[in-house]
Write a protein that holds these residues in place. Structure first.
Motif, short mmCIF file in Angstrom:
data_model
loop_
_atom_site.label_atom_id
_atom_site.label_comp_id
_atom_site.label_asym_id
_atom_site.label_seq_id
_atom_site.Cartn_x
_atom_site.Cartn_y
_atom_site.Cartn_z
N ALA A 136 0.83 -1.21 0.00
CA ALA A 136 0.00 0.00 0.00
C ALA A 136 0.86 1.26 0.00
CB ALA A 136 -0.93 0.00 1.21
N ALA A 137 1.96 1.23 0.75
CA ALA A 137 2.86 2.38 0.80
C ALA A 137 3.49 2.63 -0.57
CB ALA A 137 3.93 2.16 1.86
N ARG A 138 3.87 1.55 -1.25
CA ARG A 138 4.47 1.71 -2.58
C ARG A 138 3.46 2.33 -3.56
NH1 ARG A 138 9.43 -1.18 -2.89
NH2 ARG A 138 9.56 -0.87 -5.15
N GLU A 139 2.22 1.90 -3.49
CA GLU A 139 1.20 2.45 -4.38
C GLU A 139 0.99 3.94 -4.10
OE1 GLU A 139 -0.43 1.28 -7.04
OE2 GLU A 139 1.00 -0.38 -6.84
N GLU A 140 0.96 4.30 -2.82
CA GLU A 140 0.77 5.70 -2.45
C GLU A 140 1.91 6.55 -2.97
OE1 GLU A 140 -1.35 8.84 -0.78
OE2 GLU A 140 -1.93 6.74 -0.94
N ILE A 141 3.14 6.07 -2.80
CA ILE A 141 4.31 6.82 -3.28
C ILE A 141 4.27 6.96 -4.80
CG2 ILE A 141 6.82 6.69 -3.53
CD1 ILE A 141 6.89 5.45 -0.71
N ARG A 142 3.93 5.88 -5.49
CA ARG A 142 3.89 5.93 -6.95
C ARG A 142 2.85 6.94 -7.43
NH1 ARG A 142 6.33 1.46 -9.63
NH2 ARG A 142 4.92 1.73 -11.39
N ASP A 143 1.70 7.00 -6.76
CA ASP A 143 0.67 7.97 -7.15
C ASP A 143 1.18 9.40 -7.00
OD1 ASP A 143 -1.04 5.90 -7.70
OD2 ASP A 143 -2.17 6.05 -5.81
N ILE A 144 1.82 9.67 -5.85
CA ILE A 144 2.30 11.03 -5.60
C ILE A 144 3.41 11.40 -6.57
CG2 ILE A 144 3.33 12.57 -3.90
CD1 ILE A 144 2.06 10.87 -1.71
N VAL A 145 4.34 10.48 -6.81
CA VAL A 145 5.44 10.76 -7.73
C VAL A 145 4.91 11.01 -9.14
CG1 VAL A 145 7.48 9.76 -8.85
CG2 VAL A 145 7.19 9.54 -6.38
N SER A 146 3.90 10.26 -9.55
CA SER A 146 3.31 10.47 -10.88
C SER A 146 2.73 11.88 -10.98
CB SER A 146 2.23 9.43 -11.16
OG SER A 146 2.78 8.13 -11.20
#
Length: 503
Positions: free
Chosen positions: A97-107
């Protein structure tokens, strides 16, 4: 949850540093010119203190290479990410879940800052930043590869790996020595240890059991030196050692019998020769009803028996107190009603306590030590006992060794990178002041192929009734033992066994 996120660039703090021009032949990503955004408000801190995040690093794939401009963009995006998220809240999520959150923000950051890069580069950037925030940064791809045996980081800019017994250089580098030290501290803190200028040497382990050694400045002059001895995700078994050519099927049967009939075993070998792997494999035939206690400097053994107690040494604290040595653990084992004691590596005076345990009813105990031959292993044991300050005559020490050790297994890494079990040797007794040994199975090199791989064979030395025959009889293993020894015999051109006997 992670602080305010909008499409307003003012909420994504940090401006891109002036890009370093990439080589004309390899254009990477670039950040479009934009007005300087206002400083971003930090996400509200949670009660718990978040762990510091290391600076971003170049990617860890040994096959990928990027321009300096890629790293500039990565630094910009990383800084904007840290200003946007709440690390404390992020730490409460599971990893996926943390990886998905980071990927969304970085995108979002990439879109807002008008970062121009290919889809493949963007995917690599997302993965690199996730590794920096949640994992071990540039080391993550190397740790994920199961074919790597060792990872050796010599400062921030140089990393080597060992694959198939051979050293290889990689393109892995860290942003700087500060990021490298942050990752070292992250690794050792997981097992309650620390590494800094006041305590610059540390042994630790990763969650999968891989062994880690860190030596930091000022002892390491060119930046922290990090060495990781990796262990495969799937524990090796004796059957796989046969597949790799480390031992023959008959030799495997011999090792299974030695492990099951409770012979006291010493595994000898040099660094990287596969001693710990062999010890893991040798514990496979142990009955699941037996109580096993392991003692290690850093817990590496992966025993499958249900009744296993794992013990680990402890270094001294800041005041130099509280150290628990290997000898303390081995002595305490005797009060824990063990049936077998397994010492990950015998290095010092604990050798005396292990031999005593083997001599007082704890049959089937095992340990490893560094030496280059079975004969040298005996000498090393003598030296370790003398290091403990025991005022015993040499003859008495040798008699203790003869009465304790049944079998010595010699593991070696050959010059072509392959690992072999080169000797299965019995400790027979004393002739005067000399310990007598008897080889049951030896490996001999017969040649070399056109690719530089050594050609050899395991062969029996002609011993048909080893010293532990009565133990095998007690466990009903004599038929298998006799068959394994017979299958290992190599015949000469006249059809006669090529045996050798040792007194």
């Amino acid at each position: 949850m992670f602080g305010k996120r909008t499409n307003d660039p003012s909420n994504l703090a940090g401006t891109a540093p002036k890009p370093v021009a990439a080589p004309a032949s390899a254009p990477a990503a670039k950040v479009a010119d934009a007005p300087k955004p206002a400083a971003a408000p930090k996400a509200q801190a949670a009660p718990a203190k978040a762990k510091p995040v290391p600076a971003p690093a170049p990617e860890a794939s040994s096959s990928r290479s990027h321009s300096e401009e890629y790293y500039d963009v990565k630094t910009t995006v990383f800084n904007a990410l840290i200003d946007t998220i709440d690390l404390t809240q992020l730490s409460k999520l599971d990893v996926s879940a943390a990886r998905e959150e980071i990927r969304d923000i970085v995108s979002e950051i990439i879109q807002i800052k008008n970062v121009v890069m290919s889809i493949a580069e963007q995917e690599e950037l997302l993965e690199d930043i996730c590794n920096d925030v949640l994992g071990y940064g540039p080391l993550e791809p190397l740790l994920a590869r199961d074919d790597i045996a060792d990872i050796m980081v010599n400062g921030a800019s140089t990393t080597y790996i060992e694959v198939d017994g051979k050293m290889q250089t990689t393109g892995v580098r860290f942003a700087d020595n500060i990021q490298l030290m942050n990752i070292c501290q992250r690794i050792v803190s997981q097992v309650g240890r620390r590494v800094d200028e006041s305590s610059p040497i540390c042994d630790a382990r990763l969650p999968d059991g891989s062994r880690v050694n860190v030596i930091a400045p000022p002892l390491a002059i060119d930046g922290a030196a990090l060495t990781i001895r990796k262990f495969k995700k799937d524990r090796l078994k004796l059957e796989q050692l046969v597949k790799f050519g480390s031992i023959t099927p008959a030799g495997k049967t011999l090792l299974e019998i030695i492990g099951r009939v409770r012979c006291n075993v010493l595994i000898s070998g040099g660094t990287g020769s596969g001693k710990t792997t062999l010890l893991n494999c040798l514990t496979g035939p142990i009955d699941h009803e037996e109580r096993i206690i392991t003692c290690e400097d850093s817990a590496e053994l992966q025993l499958q028996q249900p009744h296993t107690v794992r013990l680990e040494t402890r270094p001294p604290n800041l005041e130099g107190e509280g150290e628990i040595t290997m000898r303390d653990l081995v002595k305490n084992c005797l009060r824990m009603r063990p049936e077998r004691i397994i010492v990950g590596e015998v290095r010092g005076p604990e050798a005396f306590d292990l031999l005593q345990a083997m001599n007082t009813g704890h049959d089937g105990s095992m340990g490893t030590l560094h030496s280059n031959s079975p004969r040298e292993a005996i000498s090393r044991l003598e030296s370790m006992i003398m290091m403990g300050g025991f005022a015993l005559p040499v003859t008495t020490i040798r008699e203790m060794i003869v009465g304790s050790i049944d079998v010595i297994l010699q593991a070696s890494r050959l010059r072509d990178g392959s690992r072999k079990i080169t000797h299965i040797t019995e400790v027979m007794g004393m002739e005067g002041d000399v310990v007598t040994l008897q080889n049951l199975l030896v490996y001999e090199i017969t040649g070399e192929d056109e690719n530089g791989k050594l050609i050899g064979r395991h062969r029996s030395t002609g011993i048909s009734r080893p010293r532990f025959w009565e133990r095998a009889q007690y466990y009903g293993e004599t038929n298998r033992l006799a068959e394994a020894l017979a299958q290992s015999e190599v015949m000469d051109e006249h059809g006669n066994p090529m045996g050798e006997h040792h007194g």
